[in-house]
Design an enzyme around this catalytic site. Structure first.
Site, PDB file in Angstrom:
ATOM      1  N   TYR A   1     -30.365  18.608   0.108  1.00  0.00           N
ATOM      2  CA  TYR A   1     -29.109  19.262  -0.794  1.00  0.00           C
ATOM      3  C   TYR A   1     -29.743  19.668  -1.928  1.00  0.00           C
ATOM      4  CZ  TYR A   1     -24.967  18.746  -3.775  1.00  0.00           C
ATOM      5  OH  TYR A   1     -23.874  18.826  -4.502  1.00  0.00           O
TER       6      TYR A   1
ATOM      7  N   ASP B   1     -13.961  27.879   8.834  1.00  0.00           N
ATOM      8  CA  ASP B   1     -15.117  27.088   8.759  1.00  0.00           C
ATOM      9  C   ASP B   1     -16.267  28.110   8.343  1.00  0.00           C
ATOM     10  OD1 ASP B   1     -17.650  26.007   9.149  1.00  0.00           O
ATOM     11  OD2 ASP B   1     -17.130  24.923  10.893  1.00  0.00           O
TER      12      ASP B   1
ATOM     13  N   LYS C   1     -29.098  23.799  -3.288  1.00  0.00           N
ATOM     14  CA  LYS C   1     -28.431  24.129  -4.599  1.00  0.00           C
ATOM     15  C   LYS C   1     -29.728  24.895  -5.447  1.00  0.00           C
ATOM     16  CE  LYS C   1     -24.559  22.401  -3.876  1.00  0.00           C
ATOM     17  NZ  LYS C   1     -23.585  23.343  -3.888  1.00  0.00           N
TER      18      LYS C   1
ATOM     19  N   SER D   1     -25.393  22.829  -8.453  1.00  0.00           N
ATOM     20  CA  SER D   1     -25.226  21.373  -8.891  1.00  0.00           C
ATOM     21  C   SER D   1     -26.183  21.364  -9.882  1.00  0.00           C
ATOM     22  CB  SER D   1     -25.585  20.527  -7.528  1.00  0.00           C
ATOM     23  OG  SER D   1     -25.767  19.237  -8.250  1.00  0.00           O
TER      24      SER D   1
HETATM   25  P1  NDP Z   1     -14.732  18.059  -1.839  1.00  0.00           P
HETATM   26  O1  NDP Z   1     -15.716  17.232  -0.624  1.00  0.00           O
HETATM   27  O2  NDP Z   1     -13.798  17.102  -2.577  1.00  0.00           O
HETATM   28  O3  NDP Z   1     -14.680  19.245  -1.399  1.00  0.00           O
HETATM   29  C1  NDP Z   1     -15.178  20.009  -0.551  1.00  0.00           C
HETATM   30  C2  NDP Z   1     -14.759  21.274  -0.100  1.00  0.00           C
HETATM   31  O4  NDP Z   1     -15.766  21.928   0.542  1.00  0.00           O
HETATM   32  C3  NDP Z   1     -13.554  20.786   0.745  1.00  0.00           C
HETATM   33  O5  NDP Z   1     -12.365  21.680   0.303  1.00  0.00           O
HETATM   34  C4  NDP Z   1     -14.094  21.268   2.036  1.00  0.00           C
HETATM   35  O6  NDP Z   1     -12.666  21.845   2.875  1.00  0.00           O
HETATM   36  C5  NDP Z   1     -14.927  22.437   2.056  1.00  0.00           C
HETATM   37  N1  NDP Z   1     -16.010  22.451   2.912  1.00  0.00           N
HETATM   38  C6  NDP Z   1     -16.991  21.761   3.301  1.00  0.00           C
HETATM   39  N2  NDP Z   1     -17.671  22.370   4.255  1.00  0.00           N
HETATM   40  C7  NDP Z   1     -16.736  23.331   4.795  1.00  0.00           C
HETATM   41  C8  NDP Z   1     -16.995  24.284   5.869  1.00  0.00           C
HETATM   42  N3  NDP Z   1     -17.872  24.307   6.865  1.00  0.00           N
HETATM   43  N4  NDP Z   1     -16.014  25.184   6.048  1.00  0.00           N
HETATM   44  C9  NDP Z   1     -15.107  25.351   5.012  1.00  0.00           C
HETATM   45  N5  NDP Z   1     -14.710  24.463   3.998  1.00  0.00           N
HETATM   46  C10 NDP Z   1     -15.733  23.725   3.751  1.00  0.00           C
HETATM   47  O7  NDP Z   1     -16.248  17.879  -2.955  1.00  0.00           O
HETATM   48  P2  NDP Z   1     -16.291  18.857  -4.412  1.00  0.00           P
HETATM   49  O8  NDP Z   1     -14.974  19.289  -4.743  1.00  0.00           O
HETATM   50  O9  NDP Z   1     -17.109  17.705  -4.952  1.00  0.00           O
HETATM   51  O10 NDP Z   1     -17.353  19.947  -3.803  1.00  0.00           O
HETATM   52  C11 NDP Z   1     -17.248  21.100  -4.316  1.00  0.00           C
HETATM   53  C12 NDP Z   1     -18.466  21.774  -4.510  1.00  0.00           C
HETATM   54  O11 NDP Z   1     -19.177  21.368  -5.885  1.00  0.00           O
HETATM   55  C13 NDP Z   1     -19.618  21.627  -3.470  1.00  0.00           C
HETATM   56  O12 NDP Z   1     -20.499  22.923  -3.448  1.00  0.00           O
HETATM   57  C14 NDP Z   1     -20.626  20.574  -4.086  1.00  0.00           C
HETATM   58  O13 NDP Z   1     -21.653  20.546  -3.699  1.00  0.00           O
HETATM   59  C15 NDP Z   1     -20.575  20.911  -5.581  1.00  0.00           C
HETATM   60  N6  NDP Z   1     -20.703  19.868  -6.647  1.00  0.00           N
HETATM   61  C16 NDP Z   1     -19.933  18.844  -6.597  1.00  0.00           C
HETATM   62  C17 NDP Z   1     -20.440  17.580  -7.394  1.00  0.00           C
HETATM   63  C18 NDP Z   1     -19.586  16.153  -7.393  1.00  0.00           C
HETATM   64  O14 NDP Z   1     -20.353  15.304  -7.951  1.00  0.00           O
HETATM   65  N7  NDP Z   1     -18.499  16.235  -6.864  1.00  0.00           N
HETATM   66  C19 NDP Z   1     -21.571  17.776  -8.265  1.00  0.00           C
HETATM   67  C20 NDP Z   1     -22.235  19.029  -8.163  1.00  0.00           C
HETATM   68  C21 NDP Z   1     -21.820  19.861  -7.170  1.00  0.00           C
HETATM   69  P3  NDP Z   1     -12.307  21.143   4.275  1.00  0.00           P
HETATM   70  O15 NDP Z   1     -12.677  19.641   4.355  1.00  0.00           O
HETATM   71  O16 NDP Z   1     -10.965  21.657   4.288  1.00  0.00           O
HETATM   72  O17 NDP Z   1     -13.099  21.886   5.181  1.00  0.00           O
END
Ligand code: NDP
Length: 256
Positions: A154, A63, A158, A141
């Site tokens: 959020y 985490d 960012k 983002s």
């Molecule tokens: P997902 O929700 O598909 O993936 C998010 C990832 O972050 C998961 O692998 C999750 O892992 C991990 N995560 C979240 N909190 C924790 C934590 N406390 N500890 C460890 N891992 C964590 O989202 P996206 O792939 O879309 O997001 C990835 C990045 O891209 C983020 O930073 C998001 O803000 C950014 N982003 C996304 C956009 C979009 O439209 N999708 C647009 C702009 C930016 P697990 O669940 O295994 O903990």
């Protein structure tokens, strides 16, 4: 572009942009540390990486808001590979809330995951990136570049990632370490649904991308992974301190 012998740490590799980025790095020969909390989904990503390059990725269940877990990411990577070349700060969460609806618990949760964790993991990784003359790519983002109502924590988180990127880029440039971010627009992943959007709202949100993105559609994870691997590669050897929009032109738009 190739990453053979390069060690790459990717947070949030269990889903969405992080998982696609892991597979793309694997295709390019990289040695990977995959970080997240969902072990089953991390293992799924590791399987896909193995199929690409025959290398067993290191999976670290962590985490990123837990300081001891973050130390483990670095310790276990060094134990397995002895070096770190690239850090991909990708793990993140989104939560809705205007200044009238939010609360400090939400602020702490969003800033803790999206900013504080990056600060700690980068601090711990930098000495090893200095040794390898490596680089960092953080996933920010379009919300870091532009303001939107109803998403204040959020958006702030960012923007902080973008300023962090530029400051650390200047600090580490004399040591040959590059630091960049990508700033995606709407990308189809689990992010928004995990942030509380129901299926119907999400469907409408994606439909609205025809208006909110100049290219008239949401993006996909491979389009972001391509920009991340480019910035992490030697093809970007003279690029540092950049916040690169990967957003179908959204950052350039203005309501009219
Ligand atoms: P997902 O929700 O598909 O993936 C998010 C990832 O972050 C998961 O692998 C999750 O892992 C991990 N995560 C979240 N909190 C924790 C934590 N406390 N500890 C460890 N891992 C964590 O989202 P996206 O792939 O879309 O997001 C990835 C990045 O891209 C983020 O930073 C998001 O803000 C950014 N982003 C996304 C956009 C979009 O439209 N999708 C647009 C702009 C930016 P697990 O669940 O295994 O903990």
């Amino acid at each position: 572009m190739e990453f053979k012998t390069k060690v790459i740490v990717i947070t949030g590799a269990s889903s969405g942009i992080g998982a696609a980025t892991a597979v793309r790095f694997a295709k390019l020969g990289g040695l990977l540390t995959l970080v997240g909390r969902n072990l089953e989904k991390l293992n799924e990503t590791a399987e896909k990486c193995l199929a690409e390059n025959g290398q067993q990725a290191l999976v670290v269940k962590a985490d990123v808001t837990n300081e001891e877990d973050v130390k483990l990411i670095v310790d276990q990577t060094l134990e397995k590979y002895g070096r770190i070349d690239v850090l991909i700060n990708n793990a993140g969460i989104i939560e809705n809330g205007s200044i009238e609806e939010t609360n400090l618990t939400q602020y702490d949760r969003v800033m803790g995951t999206n900013v504080r964790s990056i600060y700690q993991l980068t601090m711990l990784t930098v000495p090893h990136l200095v040794k390898s003359k490596g680089n960092i790519v953080s996933i920010s983002s379009v919300c870091g570049l532009r303001a939107f109502p109803g998403l204040v924590a959020y958006n702030m988180s960012k923007s902080a990632v973008d300023q962090f990127t530029k400051c650390v880029a200047l600090e580490l440039a004399p040591k040959g370490v590059r630091v960049n971010s990508v700033n995606p627009g709407v990308i189809v992943t689990e992010l928004h649904k995990r942030g509380g959007m129901d299926e119907e709202t999400y469907k409408n949100f994606l439909e609205k991308c025809k208006q909110t993105h100049a290219l008239q559609r949401p993006g996909n994870v491979d389009e972001v992974a391509a920009a991340i691997t480019f910035l992490a590669s030697d093809s970007a050897s003279f690029i540092t301190g950049v916040n690169l929009p990967v957003d179908g032109g959204r950052h350039a738009m203005c309501p009219r």
